[in-house]
Design a protein around this motif. Structure first.
Motif, mmCIF file in Angstrom:
data_model
loop_
_atom_site.group_PDB
_atom_site.id
_atom_site.type_symbol
_atom_site.label_atom_id
_atom_site.label_comp_id
_atom_site.label_asym_id
_atom_site.label_seq_id
_atom_site.Cartn_x
_atom_site.Cartn_y
_atom_site.Cartn_z
ATOM 1 N N GLN A 1 46.593 16.443 9.335
ATOM 2 C CA GLN A 1 45.261 16.594 8.783
ATOM 3 C C GLN A 1 44.932 15.400 7.896
ATOM 4 O O GLN A 1 45.799 14.926 7.155
ATOM 5 C CB GLN A 1 45.167 17.882 7.961
ATOM 6 N N LEU A 2 43.717 14.915 8.011
ATOM 7 C CA LEU A 2 43.260 13.803 7.185
ATOM 8 C C LEU A 2 42.101 14.293 6.329
ATOM 9 O O LEU A 2 41.154 14.886 6.841
ATOM 10 C CB LEU A 2 42.803 12.636 8.068
ATOM 11 N N GLN A 3 42.201 14.050 5.040
ATOM 12 C CA GLN A 3 41.190 14.515 4.099
ATOM 13 C C GLN A 3 40.585 13.326 3.374
ATOM 14 O O GLN A 3 41.259 12.668 2.578
ATOM 15 C CB GLN A 3 41.808 15.481 3.102
ATOM 16 N N ALA A 4 39.316 13.046 3.656
ATOM 17 C CA ALA A 4 38.636 11.925 3.031
ATOM 18 C C ALA A 4 37.874 12.378 1.796
ATOM 19 O O ALA A 4 37.348 13.496 1.755
ATOM 20 C CB ALA A 4 37.677 11.268 4.014
ATOM 21 N N SER A 5 37.808 11.504 0.805
ATOM 22 C CA SER A 5 37.062 11.806 -0.414
ATOM 23 C C SER A 5 36.627 10.504 -1.062
ATOM 24 O O SER A 5 37.025 9.420 -0.635
ATOM 25 C CB SER A 5 37.924 12.617 -1.384
ATOM 26 N N GLY A 6 35.820 10.625 -2.098
ATOM 27 C CA GLY A 6 35.410 9.456 -2.866
ATOM 28 C C GLY A 6 33.988 8.999 -2.610
ATOM 29 O O GLY A 6 33.511 8.074 -3.260
ATOM 30 N N GLY A 7 33.338 9.616 -1.660
ATOM 31 C CA GLY A 7 31.951 9.242 -1.399
ATOM 32 C C GLY A 7 31.046 9.653 -2.542
ATOM 33 O O GLY A 7 31.430 10.400 -3.429
#
Length: 119
Positions: A1-7
């Motif tokens: 699983q890849l979890q993107a954040s920071g936008g």
């Protein structure tokens, strides 16, 4: 699983840093990449980094402004975005797979994180 954040939102000329955390399986042997998709446009390549971290590629539109990197454990990939422009506004996706510019080369995808740059 890849979890993107920071936008988020930024003014033109500002900076944001995106993060993508890999969990649930080993991604250490995959290249990691960032793609983006602006409203009404196709998903496009932004940057990729080899599993060793030794090789990086950037789209011409972000070269010199964005920097991709990973941490020592290869579980997190970052995209430091400086000198942001309104045309950088898009949903940004992280991906794991081959070290190419085509989305077809990437097997695993995270959910997107929205970046909005105002002028």
């Amino acid at each position: 699983q890849l979890q993107a954040s920071g936008g988020g939102s930024a003014q033109a000329g500002g900076s944001l840093r995106l993060s993508c955390v890999a969990s649930g399986r080993t991604f250490s042997r995959y290249a990691m990449a960032w793609f983006r998709q602006a409203p009404g446009k196709e998903r496009e390549f932004v940057s990729t980094i080899s599993w060793s971290g030794a090789i990086t590629y950037y789209a011409d539109s972000v070269k010199g402004r964005f920097t991709i990197s990973t941490d020592n454990t290869k579980t997190t990939v970052y995209l430091q975005m400086n000198s942001l422009k309104p045309e950088d506004t898009a949903v940004y996706y992280c991906a794991a797979g081959g070290l190419g510019h085509s989305s077809n080369e990437y097997i695993y995808w995270g959910q997107g994180t929205l970046v909005t740059v105002s002028s």
